[in-house]
Design a protein around this motif. Structure first.
Motif, PDB file in Angstrom:
ATOM      1  N   ARG A  76       0.856  -1.197   0.000  1.00 45.32           N
ATOM      2  CA  ARG A  76       0.000   0.000   0.000  1.00 45.32           C
ATOM      3  C   ARG A  76       0.887   1.239   0.000  1.00 45.32           C
ATOM      4  O   ARG A  76       1.741   1.411   0.860  1.00 45.32           O
ATOM      5  N   TYR A  77       0.709   2.045  -1.014  1.00 55.17           N
ATOM      6  CA  TYR A  77       1.452   3.306  -1.075  1.00 55.17           C
ATOM      7  C   TYR A  77       0.499   4.445  -0.769  1.00 55.17           C
ATOM      8  O   TYR A  77      -0.617   4.471  -1.273  1.00 55.17           O
ATOM      9  N   GLU A  78       0.932   5.365   0.076  1.00 57.74           N
ATOM     10  CA  GLU A  78       0.145   6.587   0.256  1.00 57.74           C
ATOM     11  C   GLU A  78       0.998   7.745  -0.214  1.00 57.74           C
ATOM     12  O   GLU A  78       1.731   8.366   0.555  1.00 57.74           O
ATOM     13  N   THR A  79       0.909   8.002  -1.517  1.00 58.75           N
ATOM     14  CA  THR A  79       1.713   9.078  -2.097  1.00 58.75           C
ATOM     15  C   THR A  79       1.283  10.422  -1.517  1.00 58.75           C
ATOM     16  O   THR A  79       0.091  10.652  -1.300  1.00 58.75           O
ATOM     17  N   ALA A  80       2.258  11.280  -1.248  1.00 59.38           N
ATOM     18  CA  ALA A  80       1.944  12.607  -0.711  1.00 59.38           C
ATOM     19  C   ALA A  80       0.958  13.322  -1.631  1.00 59.38           C
ATOM     20  O   ALA A  80       1.071  13.251  -2.854  1.00 59.38           O
TER      21      ALA A  80
ATOM     22  N   LEU B 164       2.376  16.146  -4.207  1.00 57.22           N
ATOM     23  CA  LEU B 164       3.592  15.784  -4.946  1.00 57.22           C
ATOM     24  C   LEU B 164       3.790  16.636  -6.195  1.00 57.22           C
ATOM     25  O   LEU B 164       4.914  16.970  -6.563  1.00 57.22           O
TER      26      LEU B 164
ATOM     27  N   MET C 224      10.049  17.071   7.208  1.00 58.35           N
ATOM     28  CA  MET C 224      11.165  17.073   8.160  1.00 58.35           C
ATOM     29  C   MET C 224      11.882  18.413   8.215  1.00 58.35           C
ATOM     30  O   MET C 224      12.184  18.924   9.293  1.00 58.35           O
TER      31      MET C 224
ATOM     32  N   LYS D  62      14.164  12.475  -0.901  1.00 53.22           N
ATOM     33  CA  LYS D  62      12.941  12.996  -0.285  1.00 53.22           C
ATOM     34  C   LYS D  62      11.752  12.832  -1.234  1.00 53.22           C
ATOM     35  O   LYS D  62      10.670  12.418  -0.820  1.00 53.22           O
TER      36      LYS D  62
ATOM     37  N   ARG E 180       8.545  10.626  -0.420  1.00 48.88           N
ATOM     38  CA  ARG E 180       7.199  11.214  -0.416  1.00 48.88           C
ATOM     39  C   ARG E 180       6.280  10.487  -1.394  1.00 48.88           C
ATOM     40  O   ARG E 180       5.082  10.348  -1.151  1.00 48.88           O
ATOM     41  N   ALA E 181       6.850  10.022  -2.492  1.00 46.36           N
ATOM     42  CA  ALA E 181       6.027   9.343  -3.496  1.00 46.36           C
ATOM     43  C   ALA E 181       5.654   7.932  -3.052  1.00 46.36           C
ATOM     44  O   ALA E 181       4.572   7.448  -3.359  1.00 46.36           O
ATOM     45  N   THR E 182       6.553   7.258  -2.328  1.00 45.68           N
ATOM     46  CA  THR E 182       6.307   5.859  -1.967  1.00 45.68           C
ATOM     47  C   THR E 182       5.735   5.701  -0.565  1.00 45.68           C
ATOM     48  O   THR E 182       5.530   4.581  -0.121  1.00 45.68           O
ATOM     49  N   SER E 183       5.502   6.803   0.132  1.00 46.52           N
ATOM     50  CA  SER E 183       4.986   6.840   1.513  1.00 46.52           C
ATOM     51  C   SER E 183       6.002   6.343   2.530  1.00 46.52           C
ATOM     52  O   SER E 183       5.673   6.196   3.689  1.00 46.52           O
TER      53      SER E 183
ATOM     54  N   TYR F 118       8.095   8.244   3.501  1.00 44.97           N
ATOM     55  CA  TYR F 118       8.286   9.489   4.240  1.00 44.97           C
ATOM     56  C   TYR F 118       7.459   9.543   5.522  1.00 44.97           C
ATOM     57  O   TYR F 118       7.750  10.331   6.412  1.00 44.97           O
TER      58      TYR F 118
END
Lengths: 257, 315
Positions: free
Chosen positions: A5-9, A12, A29, B82, B86-89, B91
């Motif tokens: 499961r990916y939760e992409t920002a 983006l 961060m 980064k 961010r793309a693959t979660s 992060y």
């Protein structure tokens, strides 16, 4: 094999400025690091340059969400209120800031979003949407919302009329609200001045109250506004008396105003 | 490498001239297309403007010297990482992401310090074996935190992130420690970007057959082969970058850039397609994210470095 499961920002595909302007913002961060460092710097500056004194710190709830409501005469108000919160709440404290002022130019967006962690409040249009953002903030436990119900910095130092937004937000919710008063900010850094001059700041935090019993509506909103303003006025009287006691005798007339 | 050495290097000055001339020519062509032929090339202008900033930035880092080049590569790797996180979660897990950042910092330090055995700049032995320590370090993070849930995914993403973006891309910075830093660095960066532009141009002009239909629908066989042809010719055209190279090394260089560049592009596309995103970020207007720009260099940098090391030694 199960799929990962990916939760992409969510942001983006947005540029850095767009990412800072949106709300809620994705946790970052670098932003957290800069905010934590600048908070330490600001706290030291308020202590040393402005001799910030705080009374009523014991009223701050140890956990759960709450709202701080204060008079507004200066940018120092926001910085002062932020500096009284425990550091672990730093990234969960959101001062509502006028979007038409703080979210228009890149340097202001950077300061508002990174240092202050401001919630962009559209005071001319989309007021409903901005209030909904505030509501969302309060739904997550542990968040702090900082509101200046006058809607702008006072140019006289007096406490103006409270706009009904704060009432609409609080009526019928059991989120505690703490009235606060900041004294000395107007003298140190009024709206017309570019940079602050040294001057003592005194901050009083009042007892928490909540308006869960009220039916949401215009009536309740106006009632809450009146009551909160009254509470802030009482704290102001208390604040000034305490200040004068420390700084020696003053003429009677000034104490009355 | 130092500003003084750069000014006295014929290779550096020649590249300065070539890049400057190319940017001016490209600007001229765009101007003719826009105002002469009234074509709509607005998007290409955006891409071109970004080049006007990126090209001087790269040349500026190489001009400033070895340390600047290594640190610049490290910063690109960190911000590229980064984007990946961010793309693959990944992060969401700041411990893991921070662990990879630390790994990148370690690679940077190893590239900067002197080899304790030979005294030459850059500890090559440790640099090439760094993944062992970095992977061990990443595997320790969940143990220290006493966590299991979702950790296999986090570990895997962190290892891919470090190897791919931190370490493989770090080879480009390590080239600054070689005995022909200007020729190698400028050739690799210049030829890879030219390879990208050639693939795009050939694809637009004569592209018919999709190269990898599921991965990147816009790339064509015609574009890839055209770019390969350009890259095969380039080691002779820009032979002054490495006068000591024989025909074998030049052919290898052409293949590494021509094929490696395309593969770098495609492998980022695999990741993006799986995640269902178009670009890794929006940092560079007209190009996408940092990773979208450096993807080809990630493949070419290490392959070129090890080819050089095999035939001539890095120093």
């Amino acid at each position: 094999m199960n799929e990962w499961r990916y939760e992409t920002a969510q942001d983006l595909d947005q540029t850095i400025v767009e990412r800072l302007r949106r709300f809620p913002r994705e946790a970052d961060m670098l932003v957290y690091g800069i905010r934590a460092l600048s908070a330490l710097g600001l706290r030291a500056w308020l202590r040393i340059y402005h001799r910030l004194e705080v009374t009523g710190r014991e009223h701050l709830p140890p956990d759960g969400s709450y709202v701080l409501v204060a008079n507004h005469t200066s940018h120092l108000d926001t910085l002062g209120l932020l500096s009284i919160l425990p550091l672990k709440r730093l990234h969960r404290a959101f001062p509502a800031a006028a979007a038409d002022y703080f979210f228009t130019s890149v340097p202001r967006i950077a300061i508002a979003a990174v240092v202050v962690n401001a919630l962009p409040f559209y005071r001319e249009v989309h007021i409903r949407q901005s209030l909904n953002l505030c509501k969302q903030v309060l739904v997550n436990p542990g968040n702090v919302l900082i509101l200046f119900p006058e809607g702008t910095r006072s140019t006289t130092g007096e406490i103006g009329v409270f706009k009904p937004g704060v009432g609409l937000l609080l009526a019928g919710t059991d989120v505690p609200v703490l009235p606060c008063h900041i004294d000395g900010a107007f003298e140190a850094w009024p709206k017309q001045r570019l940079l602050p001059r040294p001057g003592r700041l005194r901050l009083v935090i009042g007892a928490p109250r909540n308006y869960a019993a009220l039916q949401p509506g215009k009536e309740a909103a106006l009632h809450i506004c009146r009551e909160l303003r009254q509470a802030v006025l009482e704290l102001a009287a208390l604040n000034r008396r305490a200040g004068f006691r420390r700084e020696g005798p003053v003429d009677q007339g000034a104490e009355e105003t | 490498m130092s500003p003084n050495a750069a000014l006295q290097s014929d290779v550096f000055r020649l590249y300065l001239l070539i890049v400057g001339a190319l940017l001016v020519t490209a600007g001229g062509v765009l101007a003719v297309l826009t105002w002469g032929l009234k074509k709509n090339v607005q998007q290409v202008w955006v891409t071109y403007r970004a080049w006007l900033i990126m090209a001087p930035a790269v040349i500026g880092c190489i001009f400033a010297g070895r340390e600047a080049m290594v640190v610049a590569c490290a910063l690109l790797a960190i911000f590229g990482m980064k984007e990946f996180a961010r793309a693959t979660s990944l992060y969401h897990d700041w411990w893991m992401t921070g662990g990879v950042y630390l790994g990148i910092v370690a690679a940077t330090v190893v590239s900067l310090v002197a080899d304790p055995f030979s005294g030459q700049p850059g500890w090559f032995g440790l640099f090439t074996t760094l993944p062992v320590y970095a992977i061990a370090f990443i595997l320790i993070i969940p143990i220290l935190r006493n966590r299991t849930q979702g950790q296999l995914q986090a570990i895997s993403l962190a290892i891919v992130g470090f190897i791919y973006i931190g370490w493989m891309f770090g080879h480009l910075g390590f080239l600054a420690n070689s005995n022909h830093p200007y020729g190698y660095l400028l050739y690799v960066i210049f030829s890879v970007e030219l390879n990208d532009v050639a693939a795009f141009t050939f694809g637009k002009l004569v592209g018919r057959h999709q190269l990898r239909s599921h991965i990147s629908p816009n790339k064509t066989w015609e574009g890839a082969l055209g770019a390969l042809a350009v890259s095969m010719a380039l080691p002779w055209v820009l032979g002054f970058s490495f006068p000591h190279f024989g025909p074998v090394q030049r052919v290898l260089t052409g293949l590494i850039v021509g094929i490696g560049g395309q593969l770098g592009d495609l492998s980022i596309s695999v990741i993006k397609r799986d995640l269902g995103i178009k670009d890794m970020g929006a940092t560079i207007p007209g190009h996408g994210g940092i990773l979208d720009r450096i993807d080809s260099l990630i493949f070419v940098g290490p392959l070129f470095l090890h080819m050089v090391n095999y035939f001539y030694g890095l120093r």
